[in-house]
Design a protein around this motif. Structure first.
Motif, short mmCIF file in Angstrom:
data_model
loop_
_atom_site.label_atom_id
_atom_site.label_comp_id
_atom_site.label_asym_id
_atom_site.label_seq_id
_atom_site.Cartn_x
_atom_site.Cartn_y
_atom_site.Cartn_z
N MET A 1 -42.55 -56.63 -55.54
CA MET A 1 -41.63 -57.43 -56.28
C MET A 1 -40.38 -57.07 -56.05
O MET A 1 -39.97 -55.79 -56.93
N ALA A 2 -38.81 -57.73 -56.11
CA ALA A 2 -37.87 -56.86 -55.53
C ALA A 2 -36.56 -57.65 -56.89
O ALA A 2 -36.49 -58.85 -56.85
N LEU A 3 -36.23 -56.80 -57.75
CA LEU A 3 -34.82 -57.11 -58.08
C LEU A 3 -33.53 -56.11 -58.21
O LEU A 3 -33.31 -55.27 -58.03
N ASP A 4 -33.07 -57.09 -58.35
CA ASP A 4 -31.65 -56.58 -57.54
C ASP A 4 -30.62 -56.57 -59.29
O ASP A 4 -30.51 -57.66 -59.49
N VAL A 5 -30.31 -55.10 -59.02
CA VAL A 5 -29.50 -54.22 -60.31
C VAL A 5 -28.07 -54.45 -59.71
O VAL A 5 -27.54 -53.33 -60.94
N TYR A 6 -27.35 -55.02 -58.46
CA TYR A 6 -25.94 -54.60 -58.02
C TYR A 6 -25.40 -55.33 -58.80
O TYR A 6 -25.53 -56.86 -59.13
N GLU A 7 -24.12 -55.09 -59.07
CA GLU A 7 -23.31 -55.85 -60.26
C GLU A 7 -23.19 -57.23 -59.54
O GLU A 7 -23.21 -58.20 -60.72
N ASP B 1 -22.48 -64.41 -65.29
CA ASP B 1 -23.16 -64.68 -65.57
C ASP B 1 -23.84 -63.76 -67.30
O ASP B 1 -23.22 -63.72 -68.55
N TYR B 2 -23.40 -62.57 -66.88
CA TYR B 2 -23.56 -61.62 -68.80
C TYR B 2 -22.40 -60.42 -68.18
O TYR B 2 -22.36 -59.84 -69.18
N GLY B 3 -21.32 -60.59 -67.27
CA GLY B 3 -20.64 -58.83 -66.91
C GLY B 3 -21.22 -58.06 -67.08
O GLY B 3 -21.82 -57.98 -65.64
N PRO B 4 -20.67 -56.95 -67.62
CA PRO B 4 -21.22 -55.30 -67.63
C PRO B 4 -22.96 -55.91 -68.53
O PRO B 4 -22.61 -53.83 -67.88
N LYS B 5 -22.70 -56.28 -69.19
CA LYS B 5 -24.21 -56.25 -69.69
C LYS B 5 -26.05 -56.64 -68.80
O LYS B 5 -25.75 -57.78 -68.96
N ARG B 6 -26.26 -55.32 -68.38
CA ARG B 6 -27.35 -55.37 -67.38
C ARG B 6 -28.63 -55.95 -68.38
O ARG B 6 -29.84 -57.11 -67.78
N ALA B 7 -28.87 -55.19 -69.02
CA ALA B 7 -30.47 -55.61 -70.02
C ALA B 7 -30.32 -57.26 -70.23
O ALA B 7 -31.61 -57.80 -70.19
N PRO B 8 -29.56 -58.36 -70.33
CA PRO B 8 -30.39 -59.92 -70.99
C PRO B 8 -30.35 -60.27 -69.59
O PRO B 8 -31.65 -61.17 -69.48
N TYR B 9 -29.73 -59.98 -68.57
CA TYR B 9 -30.36 -59.80 -67.06
C TYR B 9 -31.50 -59.72 -66.89
O TYR B 9 -32.46 -60.21 -65.46
N LEU B 10 -31.85 -57.95 -67.12
CA LEU B 10 -33.04 -58.47 -66.70
C LEU B 10 -34.45 -58.92 -67.25
O LEU B 10 -35.06 -58.91 -67.01
N ASP B 11 -34.16 -58.67 -68.71
CA ASP B 11 -34.59 -60.30 -69.38
C ASP B 11 -34.88 -61.25 -68.29
O ASP B 11 -36.79 -61.97 -68.44
N ALA B 12 -33.84 -61.71 -68.48
CA ALA B 12 -34.24 -63.42 -67.73
C ALA B 12 -35.49 -62.74 -66.19
O ALA B 12 -35.39 -64.12 -65.94
N THR C 1 -36.75 -48.73 -64.59
CA THR C 1 -35.91 -48.27 -63.02
C THR C 1 -34.61 -49.34 -62.85
O THR C 1 -33.71 -48.54 -62.10
N GLY C 2 -34.81 -50.66 -63.28
CA GLY C 2 -33.70 -51.18 -63.00
C GLY C 2 -32.25 -50.91 -63.46
O GLY C 2 -31.08 -51.57 -63.42
N VAL C 3 -32.35 -49.91 -65.03
CA VAL C 3 -31.27 -49.46 -65.75
C VAL C 3 -30.88 -48.04 -64.81
O VAL C 3 -29.87 -47.94 -64.46
#
Length: 204
Positions: free
Chosen positions: A156-162, A168-179, A117-119
């Motif tokens: 629970m809220a996960l912000d996925v705006y850039e 920290d991660y530039g355009p790479k969202r996946a490692p941010y979701l893991d973090a 969902t975050g992706v």
């Protein structure tokens, strides 16, 4: 006198694993407080807005009411997001895990769905307690004030705006979701869950 929302500095997390203090600083001070400031500005203008000129195609009152929900939800969701981030806050409570297993098949399947969902969405991935059915659901939002479910409480809220991860991660969202998942403040999420369960018992 116009209503006023106070920014909550105590919610700013520090020392997270994989999400830097600098990333949090930009996010908290610029974006979160930006929504709070604009919400207060809108409330001030609404206190004197001419309601006799309200119009569905265009009017000052319409625009203020539209942006009120955007900045209200932006302020609220960011407070939930920062509050459910904290390093070293243990494991998910057993009762919440069992509820997730019941509704998603397993805890791992819930995590997979929550991350997906975050992706898939541009703004938020949200775990909510649906008061209409008693189910836990993952919902996404492209914008703060869209795609929600009526009568649902955010657990629970996960912000996925850039702006939440680019430092920290530039355009790479996946490692941010893991973090993010490594830094979930489970006691905060559990507190919301317990409140939502009580409300559901009254609501159903």
């Amino acid at each position: 006198m116009a209503e006023k929302w106070e920014a909550k500095d105590k919610l700013k997390p520090k020392g997270l694993d994989g999400i830097s203090d600098q990333q949090i600083e930009y996010h908290f001070e610029t974006h979160y407080k930006g929504y709070v400031n604009k919400l207060n500005e809108i409330w001030e203008k609404l206190s004197t807005a001419d309601r006799s000129k309200a119009n569905q195609n265009y009017s000052e009152f319409r625009e203020l009411k539209l942006e009120e929900t955007f900045n209200f939800d932006g302020s609220l969701l960011h407070e939930l997001y920062f509050d459910n981030l904290s390093k070293g806050q243990g494991q998910i409570p057993e009762d919440l895990r069992k509820h997730l297993e019941k509704d998603f098949g397993s805890y791992e399947k819930w995590v997979e769905d929550f991350k997906a969902t975050g992706v898939a969405f541009r703004g938020w991935s949200l775990l909510v307690y649906d008061l209409n059915t008693g189910k836990l659901r993952n919902i996404g939002a492209d914008v703060h004030n869209t795609n929600g479910i009526w009568n649902a409480i955010v657990l629970m809220a996960l912000d996925v705006y850039e702006h939440a991860y680019y430092t920290d991660y530039g355009p790479k969202r996946a490692p941010y979701l893991d973090a993010f998942m490594k830094n979930v403040n489970w006691p905060a999420v559990s507190k919301r869950y317990e409140k939502a369960k009580k409300i559901y018992e009254i609501f159903k």
